[in-house]
Design an enzyme around this catalytic site. Sequence first.
Site, PDB file in Angstrom:
ATOM      1  N   ARG A   1      -8.044   9.704 -10.302  1.00  0.00           N
ATOM      2  CA  ARG A   1      -9.139   9.730  -9.325  1.00  0.00           C
ATOM      3  C   ARG A   1      -9.322  11.147  -8.753  1.00  0.00           C
ATOM      4  O   ARG A   1     -10.442  11.575  -8.486  1.00  0.00           O
ATOM      5  CB  ARG A   1      -8.894   8.722  -8.200  1.00  0.00           C
ATOM      6  CG  ARG A   1      -7.617   8.948  -7.407  1.00  0.00           C
ATOM      7  CD  ARG A   1      -7.514   8.030  -6.208  1.00  0.00           C
ATOM      8  NE  ARG A   1      -6.226   8.183  -5.538  1.00  0.00           N
ATOM      9  CZ  ARG A   1      -6.035   7.917  -4.254  1.00  0.00           C
ATOM     10  NH1 ARG A   1      -7.034   7.508  -3.491  1.00  0.00           N
ATOM     11  NH2 ARG A   1      -4.838   8.061  -3.710  1.00  0.00           N
TER      12      ARG A   1
ATOM     13  N   GLU B   1     -21.962  -2.650  -2.438  1.00  0.00           N
ATOM     14  CA  GLU B   1     -21.793  -2.201  -3.821  1.00  0.00           C
ATOM     15  C   GLU B   1     -22.936  -2.623  -4.736  1.00  0.00           C
ATOM     16  O   GLU B   1     -23.351  -1.869  -5.621  1.00  0.00           O
ATOM     17  CB  GLU B   1     -20.457  -2.719  -4.378  1.00  0.00           C
ATOM     18  CG  GLU B   1     -19.238  -2.142  -3.688  1.00  0.00           C
ATOM     19  CD  GLU B   1     -18.849  -2.871  -2.407  1.00  0.00           C
ATOM     20  OE1 GLU B   1     -17.862  -2.463  -1.760  1.00  0.00           O
ATOM     21  OE2 GLU B   1     -19.539  -3.859  -2.055  1.00  0.00           O
TER      22      GLU B   1
ATOM     23  N   PHE C   1     -14.645  -3.927  -6.985  1.00  0.00           N
ATOM     24  CA  PHE C   1     -16.005  -4.054  -6.466  1.00  0.00           C
ATOM     25  C   PHE C   1     -17.051  -3.590  -7.486  1.00  0.00           C
ATOM     26  O   PHE C   1     -18.137  -4.169  -7.581  1.00  0.00           O
ATOM     27  CB  PHE C   1     -16.158  -3.258  -5.176  1.00  0.00           C
ATOM     28  CG  PHE C   1     -15.086  -3.552  -4.161  1.00  0.00           C
ATOM     29  CD1 PHE C   1     -14.654  -4.851  -3.950  1.00  0.00           C
ATOM     30  CD2 PHE C   1     -14.487  -2.527  -3.441  1.00  0.00           C
ATOM     31  CE1 PHE C   1     -13.658  -5.139  -3.025  1.00  0.00           C
ATOM     32  CE2 PHE C   1     -13.494  -2.807  -2.513  1.00  0.00           C
ATOM     33  CZ  PHE C   1     -13.072  -4.110  -2.304  1.00  0.00           C
TER      34      PHE C   1
ATOM     35  N   HIS D   1      -8.864   2.909  -8.444  1.00  0.00           N
ATOM     36  CA  HIS D   1      -7.970   1.858  -7.940  1.00  0.00           C
ATOM     37  C   HIS D   1      -7.967   0.622  -8.847  1.00  0.00           C
ATOM     38  O   HIS D   1      -8.035  -0.513  -8.393  1.00  0.00           O
ATOM     39  CB  HIS D   1      -8.348   1.469  -6.511  1.00  0.00           C
ATOM     40  CG  HIS D   1      -8.101   2.557  -5.517  1.00  0.00           C
ATOM     41  ND1 HIS D   1      -8.797   3.756  -5.539  1.00  0.00           N
ATOM     42  CD2 HIS D   1      -7.238   2.639  -4.479  1.00  0.00           C
ATOM     43  CE1 HIS D   1      -8.377   4.524  -4.557  1.00  0.00           C
ATOM     44  NE2 HIS D   1      -7.423   3.892  -3.901  1.00  0.00           N
TER      45      HIS D   1
ATOM     46  N   ASP E   1      -2.145  -2.822  -1.713  1.00  0.00           N
ATOM     47  CA  ASP E   1      -3.411  -3.507  -1.413  1.00  0.00           C
ATOM     48  C   ASP E   1      -3.409  -4.948  -1.920  1.00  0.00           C
ATOM     49  O   ASP E   1      -4.218  -5.763  -1.485  1.00  0.00           O
ATOM     50  CB  ASP E   1      -4.593  -2.748  -2.022  1.00  0.00           C
ATOM     51  CG  ASP E   1      -4.887  -1.461  -1.263  1.00  0.00           C
ATOM     52  OD1 ASP E   1      -4.261  -1.237  -0.215  1.00  0.00           O
ATOM     53  OD2 ASP E   1      -5.739  -0.685  -1.721  1.00  0.00           O
TER      54      ASP E   1
END
Length: 315
Positions: free
Chosen positions: A9, A57, A82, A108, A116
Amino acid sequence: MSEKKIATRDSYGAALVECAEHDSEIVVLDADLAAATKTGMFKKAHPDRFIDCGIAECNMMGVAAGLAASGKKVFASTFAMFAAGRAFEIVRNSIGYPHLPVKICATHAGISVGEDGASHQCCEDIALMRAIPGMTVINPSDDVETKAAIRALVDFDGPAYVRLGRLAVPVINDNESYHFEIGKGVQLKDGSDVTILATGLMVAPALEAAKTLEAEGISARVINIHTIKPLDGDIIRKAAEETGLLVTVEEHNVMGGFGSAVSEFCSENCPIRVVKIGVNDTFGQSGPAAELLDVYGLNAQNIVDTVKRAVSEKK
C-alpha cells in the site's frame, strides 16, 4: 531477496505521486481512508486532482466511472472488503459492463489485515473480481512489482483490480533483470520435482520454502504469478509438463481464487494434480498479522510440509 520490508500500500501511494508528475490526467479517489490506503501521498502532492468521496464506496465507484468516461485516468481506492464486496454491483455494472478504464486499487486485503478481524479481512475479492468479464486482476508481491504495476496501468485500456496489503513484506524483485508485464508470470527459481505457483505476499514464503526443500533433496521451481487474470497459461503449462506437480499458494480463500484459476486452466489444457494452499473456506479472526498467517498455514513451513507430502504421493 532483500531484508528490507515495505507494505505494498505504501508502494502504491508512492507510485501514484511519481506517475502524476508526468501525467496531468491522473485523478485519484478515496472513501475516507486516504491515510490507510496511502492515497494521502497523492492528496498532499496534487490536492486539485484528489477527491474524497467519504464513506460511500458505491458512490465512489460511480464517480470513478463518470470520470473515466470523460477521459480521465482514474484510480479509486478503499479497503478490499469495501471495494470488491460492498461496491460489487456498481463495479460490475458501471465499470465492468461498459469496460471503463477505472483502476480499483484495494488495500488491506487478506488475513494479514490482522486486528481488524473477519469483517475487514477480505479473502473473497479475487474470486469476485475475476468473475467480472474483462476485469484484469493483479496481486503484486512487493514494492518493486507494485510500482511497476501502477505504471503499467496508467494507460491500460480497461478496468483493473489491484490487490494490496497492509503488512510490510520483503522486497524480492530488486534486480536489474526484473521485468513486469501484465499477464506474464515471472520464474524466480528453477526446479524439476514440483512447481510452487505463488501470488502476492505469499511469494516470499514460497522462495523461503524452496530453499528449505532444496536442502532436503526436493527441487522446487518457484513462479510468481502477479496477474491472476489474464492468467499466464504458457508458463503454467510449461511448469506442469516439466515438473509434473503444481502447488498454488495464496492469501485468499482456496475457493474461487488463484488456485481455482490455475486448476481451471490445467483441467482444460494440461491435466495435472494441483494442490492448493490458502484460507480453507473459513472466516478470519482478530490478531497480530504475522501470528494469523501462521494460524492459517500461510507460511514457509506449511508450504514445505505440503510440498513434501505431495511429492511423496507423486512417486
